[in-house]
Design an enzyme around this catalytic site. Structure first.
Site, PDB file in Angstrom:
ATOM      1  N   SER A   1       0.894  -1.286   0.210  1.00 34.01           N
ATOM      2  CA  SER A   1       0.144  -0.031  -0.004  1.00 34.01           C
ATOM      3  C   SER A   1       0.837   1.439  -0.063  1.00 34.01           C
ATOM      4  O   SER A   1       0.392   2.359  -0.260  1.00 34.01           O
ATOM      5  CB  SER A   1      -0.916  -0.058   1.160  1.00 34.01           C
TER       6      SER A   1
ATOM      7  N   LYS B   1       0.470   4.233   7.013  1.00 33.00           N
ATOM      8  CA  LYS B   1      -0.238   5.028   5.821  1.00 33.00           C
ATOM      9  C   LYS B   1       0.347   6.482   5.862  1.00 33.00           C
ATOM     10  O   LYS B   1       0.875   6.704   6.966  1.00 33.00           O
ATOM     11  CB  LYS B   1      -1.540   4.823   5.899  1.00 33.00           C
TER      12      LYS B   1
END
Length: 325
Positions: free
Chosen positions: A39, A107
């Site tokens: 990701s 993230k």
């Protein structure tokens, strides 16, 4: 003073002292994490082992390693023994996954409490709640990125110029369409389909109504987290913004980086196509077709190699560089 120093030296040299010191460092100073998914690909790679600073956003409640059981009550009701500064926009943050707090995610924080977001195919637009006039926005972002939609000022893809690792390159299904399908079949997501006049984006239809964007507003003391690999990231678009109580720390230093993925994993990805990395195969195989046995052999030959160029690198400098893949 010399006696105290001798006592401390003997204590730290004992097994008990070593264990206590190591646990103290893990609980309050730094902890090791490994990047398990793609990701954040190009900014942080699968197989990066990194240290995180546990004190960047206060001191979180210590948890027993591996079992992830809290060792102390949450006295302050915010997941931290000592409250600290909040994550800022653009920060890469380590936090506990809201659906399973025993799991850690990494993230980028793209928006904070009060901000509004529009996500369209290949576009992220943010209305910053604390930048209310054109002059203040222009002082931070190029004029070409600023648009007026619904009588508000938005910045389109505000972080892409600064952080080259941010990309929109689908590896499987179009994630915008996946989110629309989730909505249609009443699967819980954190964005609402809307039609935004003047937004240059593909138009879809849900129950006969035109849709070209997904909208969200970040709650107070929450943080909207998205992967830099925008088209291949399980993030706040699916499960919502992250409360301060789940914030753990900030990635600091890569101490090991190991390429361990199999050829099949890189070529096919998982059942949804996530984790596919054809760019990585092309880098290794050159002019050899990536769907050939010859390419598979070339990949297997360099599998389990150390990415020495990443070892010892600090995240806050690495993320500003143009990535290799």
């Amino acid at each position: 003073m010399k006696k105290i120093a001798n006592h401390l030296y003997r204590f730290s040299s004992s097994w008990t002292g070593t264990v206590i010191i190591v646990l103290f460092l893990i609980f309050f100073v730094a902890q090791s994490f490994v990047i398990p998914s793609g990701s954040m690909k190009r900014t942080e790679l699968i197989g990066d082992f990194l240290f995180a600073k546990k004190f960047s956003y206060g001191i979180p409640i210590p948890h027993l390693p591996w079992l992830e059981l809290p060792l102390l009550p949450d006295f302050n009701g915010n997941g931290h023994l000592i409250e600290g500064p909040r994550p800022q926009r653009e920060d890469i943050v380590i936090f506990r996954y809201p659906k399973n707090p025993k799991v850690h995610y990494v993230k980028r924080c793209v928006a904070v409490g009060g901000d509004e977001l529009l996500y369209a195919d290949k576009k992220l637009l943010i209305h910053f709640h604390d930048l209310t006039d054109e002059k203040s926005i222009k002082s931070k972002y190029p004029h070409a990125k600023i648009v007026t939609l619904r009588d508000k000022l938005w910045v389109e893809n505000p972080y892409m110029n600064k952080y080259p690792g941010i990309q929109y390159v689908p590896e499987g299904h179009n994630i915008f369409e996946v989110l629309l399908q989730y909505y249609i079949y009443n699967k819980k997501i954190d964005v609402i389909p809307i039609m935004v006049d003047g937004l240059d984006a593909p138009v879809y239809s849900i129950d006969g109504k035109p849709i070209n964007a997904l909208y969200a507003k970040v709650e107070k003391d929450h943080f909207y987290m998205m992967g830099d690999n925008r088209d291949n990231s399980n993030d706040s678009r699916f499960w919502g913004s992250v409360p301060y109580s789940l914030i753990v720390g900030k990635p600091w230093l890569i101490y090991m980086s190991l390429e361990h993925r199999s050829y099949d994993r890189v070529f096919k990805g998982d059942q949804y196509g996530s984790g596919r990395d054809h760019a990585g195969l092309k880098r290794v195989c050159g002019d050899v077709a990536i769907d050939s046995k010859a390419c598979e052999k070339l990949w297997d030959r360099q599998r389990f190699t150390v990415r020495w160029g990443r070892v010892g690198r600090r995240i806050n400098s690495l993320e500003l560089e143009k990535p290799i893949q």
